[in-house]
Design a protein around this motif. Sequence first.
Motif, PDB file in Angstrom:
ATOM      1  N   UNK A  35     -10.716   1.060   1.368  1.00  9.43           N
ATOM      2  CA  UNK A  35      -9.563   0.530   0.762  1.00  9.43           C
ATOM      3  C   UNK A  35      -8.801   1.277   0.358  1.00  9.43           C
ATOM      4  N   UNK A  36      -9.417   2.719  -0.185  1.00  8.50           N
ATOM      5  CA  UNK A  36      -8.448   3.741  -0.515  1.00  8.50           C
ATOM      6  C   UNK A  36      -7.451   4.064   0.545  1.00  8.50           C
ATOM      7  N   UNK A  37      -8.026   4.169   1.718  1.00  7.23           N
ATOM      8  CA  UNK A  37      -7.360   4.933   2.877  1.00  7.23           C
ATOM      9  C   UNK A  37      -6.391   3.512   3.368  1.00  7.23           C
ATOM     10  N   UNK A  38      -6.673   2.546   3.303  1.00 11.93           N
ATOM     11  CA  UNK A  38      -5.785   1.299   3.952  1.00 11.93           C
ATOM     12  C   UNK A  38      -4.719   1.291   2.975  1.00 11.93           C
ATOM     13  N   UNK A  39      -4.931   1.253   1.399  1.00  9.41           N
ATOM     14  CA  UNK A  39      -3.790   0.984   0.623  1.00  9.41           C
ATOM     15  C   UNK A  39      -2.793   2.134   0.633  1.00  9.41           C
ATOM     16  N   UNK A  40      -3.656   3.494   0.664  1.00 11.75           N
ATOM     17  CA  UNK A  40      -2.764   4.712   0.713  1.00 11.75           C
ATOM     18  C   UNK A  40      -1.710   4.468   2.080  1.00 11.75           C
ATOM     19  N   UNK A  41      -2.219   4.070   3.117  1.00 13.16           N
ATOM     20  CA  UNK A  41      -1.291   4.085   4.101  1.00 13.16           C
ATOM     21  C   UNK A  41      -0.256   3.041   3.916  1.00 13.16           C
ATOM     22  N   UNK A  42      -0.504   1.775   3.451  1.00 12.49           N
ATOM     23  CA  UNK A  42       0.542   0.685   3.127  1.00 12.49           C
ATOM     24  C   UNK A  42       1.467   1.319   2.114  1.00 12.49           C
ATOM     25  N   UNK A  43       0.916   1.991   1.185  1.00 14.94           N
ATOM     26  CA  UNK A  43       2.022   2.489   0.104  1.00 14.94           C
ATOM     27  C   UNK A  43       2.882   3.434   0.576  1.00 14.94           C
ATOM     28  N   UNK A  44       2.345   4.199   1.793  1.00 12.07           N
ATOM     29  CA  UNK A  44       3.146   5.170   2.109  1.00 12.07           C
ATOM     30  C   UNK A  44       4.284   4.706   3.051  1.00 12.07           C
ATOM     31  N   UNK A  45       3.827   3.501   3.878  1.00  8.18           N
ATOM     32  CA  UNK A  45       4.945   3.081   4.590  1.00  8.18           C
ATOM     33  C   UNK A  45       5.769   2.216   3.623  1.00  8.18           C
ATOM     34  N   UNK A  46       5.445   1.776   2.619  1.00  6.81           N
ATOM     35  CA  UNK A  46       6.453   1.150   1.541  1.00  6.81           C
ATOM     36  C   UNK A  46       7.291   2.034   1.005  1.00  6.81           C
ATOM     37  N   UNK A  47       7.052   3.192   0.689  1.00  8.77           N
ATOM     38  CA  UNK A  47       7.865   4.269   0.033  1.00  8.77           C
ATOM     39  C   UNK A  47       8.761   4.900   1.118  1.00  8.77           C
ATOM     40  N   UNK A  48       8.207   5.031   2.129  1.00 11.30           N
ATOM     41  CA  UNK A  48       9.113   5.707   3.103  1.00 11.30           C
ATOM     42  C   UNK A  48       9.916   4.887   3.765  1.00 11.30           C
ATOM     43  N   UNK A  49       9.703   3.429   4.042  1.00 11.87           N
ATOM     44  CA  UNK A  49      10.515   2.352   4.767  1.00 11.87           C
ATOM     45  C   UNK A  49      11.567   1.881   3.623  1.00 11.87           C
ATOM     46  N   UNK A  50      11.167   1.912   2.452  1.00 10.50           N
ATOM     47  CA  UNK A  50      12.232   1.380   1.494  1.00 10.50           C
ATOM     48  C   UNK A  50      13.269   2.569   1.101  1.00 10.50           C
ATOM     49  N   UNK A  51      12.501   3.549   0.907  1.00 10.72           N
ATOM     50  CA  UNK A  51      13.206   4.694   0.795  1.00 10.72           C
ATOM     51  C   UNK A  51      14.499   5.161   1.704  1.00 10.72           C
ATOM     52  N   UNK A  52      13.829   4.899   2.858  1.00 10.97           N
ATOM     53  CA  UNK A  52      14.830   5.282   4.116  1.00 10.97           C
ATOM     54  C   UNK A  52      16.019   4.374   4.235  1.00 10.97           C
ATOM     55  N   UNK A  53      15.817   2.884   3.800  1.00 13.97           N
ATOM     56  CA  UNK A  53      16.872   1.954   3.750  1.00 13.97           C
ATOM     57  C   UNK A  53      17.877   2.284   2.458  1.00 13.97           C
ATOM     58  N   UNK A  54      17.238   2.862   1.333  1.00 19.60           N
ATOM     59  CA  UNK A  54      18.246   3.098   0.236  1.00 19.60           C
ATOM     60  C   UNK A  54      19.151   4.294   0.761  1.00 19.60           C
ATOM     61  N   UNK A  55      18.302   5.325   1.391  1.00 24.13           N
ATOM     62  CA  UNK A  55      19.124   6.609   1.856  1.00 24.13           C
ATOM     63  C   UNK A  55      20.353   6.196   2.743  1.00 24.13           C
ATOM     64  N   UNK A  56      19.986   5.538   3.888  1.00 17.32           N
ATOM     65  CA  UNK A  56      20.877   5.003   4.872  1.00 17.32           C
ATOM     66  C   UNK A  56      22.068   4.214   4.344  1.00 17.32           C
ATOM     67  N   UNK A  57      21.794   3.396   3.345  1.00 20.41           N
ATOM     68  CA  UNK A  57      22.991   2.707   2.665  1.00 20.41           C
ATOM     69  C   UNK A  57      23.912   3.487   1.831  1.00 20.41           C
ATOM     70  N   UNK A  58      23.310   4.545   1.157  1.00 19.60           N
ATOM     71  CA  UNK A  58      24.010   5.451   0.383  1.00 19.60           C
ATOM     72  C   UNK A  58      24.705   6.409   1.346  1.00 19.60           C
ATOM     73  N   UNK A  59      24.109   6.925   2.374  1.00 14.17           N
ATOM     74  CA  UNK A  59      24.680   7.964   3.299  1.00 14.17           C
ATOM     75  C   UNK A  59      25.880   7.503   4.321  1.00 14.17           C
TER      76      UNK A  59
END
Length: 319
Positions: A35-59
């Motif tokens: 569960x740790x591995x699964x949720x870590x991957x999901x969390x990483x995708x969440x942060x990278x995906x949403x962070x990328x969208x915020x970055x694109x909208x700003x830049x």
Amino acid sequence: MGRSNSTDPVRNNETEPEIFLLTGLSSQPHTRVVLFVVFFILYLITILGNGLIVLLIIADSHLHTPMYFFLGNLSLLDICYSSSTIPQMLVHNLTKRPTITNARCFIQMCISLFLGVAECILLAIMAYDRYVAICSPLHYTLIMNRKKCGWLASSSWALAFLLTIVPSFTMKIQLCGHNVIDHFACEVQAVVKLACSDITANVDLMSGSSVFTLLVPFAFILVTYVRISLAVLRIRSTHGWRKAFSTCGSHLTVVGIFYGTAMAMYLRPQNRSSEQDKFVAIVYAVVTPMLNPIIYSLRNKDVKEALWRLMGKNMGPKG
């Protein structure tokens, strides 16, 4: 939880606990590692995906429009919402006896409620933005100007604060020594099950608040999309149809996932099982924030082009 009226030191069995035990998702060590591995991957995708969208909208200046302004706010909300729960869940999956202090539990509960309600309101605002764009295209930039967009976005945060944080400090819940929360986080529905005092008033307050924060925005979104559908039916060109569905399809998908799971959690009877609660909580606290950027990026041509521009590639001749 910091709001008990019990003051008699002799009645130790009615003393509010300082530490809570969280049962988590599994008691098996190997399962917790998986569960740790699964949720870590999901969390990483969440942060990278949403962070990328915020970055694109700003830049990218091409995305400096009301629709992407609100999408950026949604991505920021998803980052904060998942971060209020998942990091603690990851640590607890590697701990034999997951614990959390009374104060931290109360803070986590308040923050999660605040961010969840803010997202409910923001999704309704995004529906209004799509309504103006499709039903009043000639006046869209005039109606949805920068000042109004900023006011609407800030209003979602302020209204969520008034609907969650303020009432949380007025609730009176007495926890008489019970300190085992059958959940992986301090979810309000799990915490109130530990109460030994009469919580009828609190339950009524939470039910009324859930109706207002879930059903009212959801009803507004439904009415808005009915009017959008009627406007789309009057569009003659195939290009116009395609553009309308592309701008609304992603938002409708996100609305369906978020409101569906949130209503399943907060508008169902209180006598449901804890395992059901945990499953639903995982969907809207872990899966939904991860899916939002995927839904918008895969279905949105503007976001794809902005990503290519950010990477220094040319998608074609500029018009």
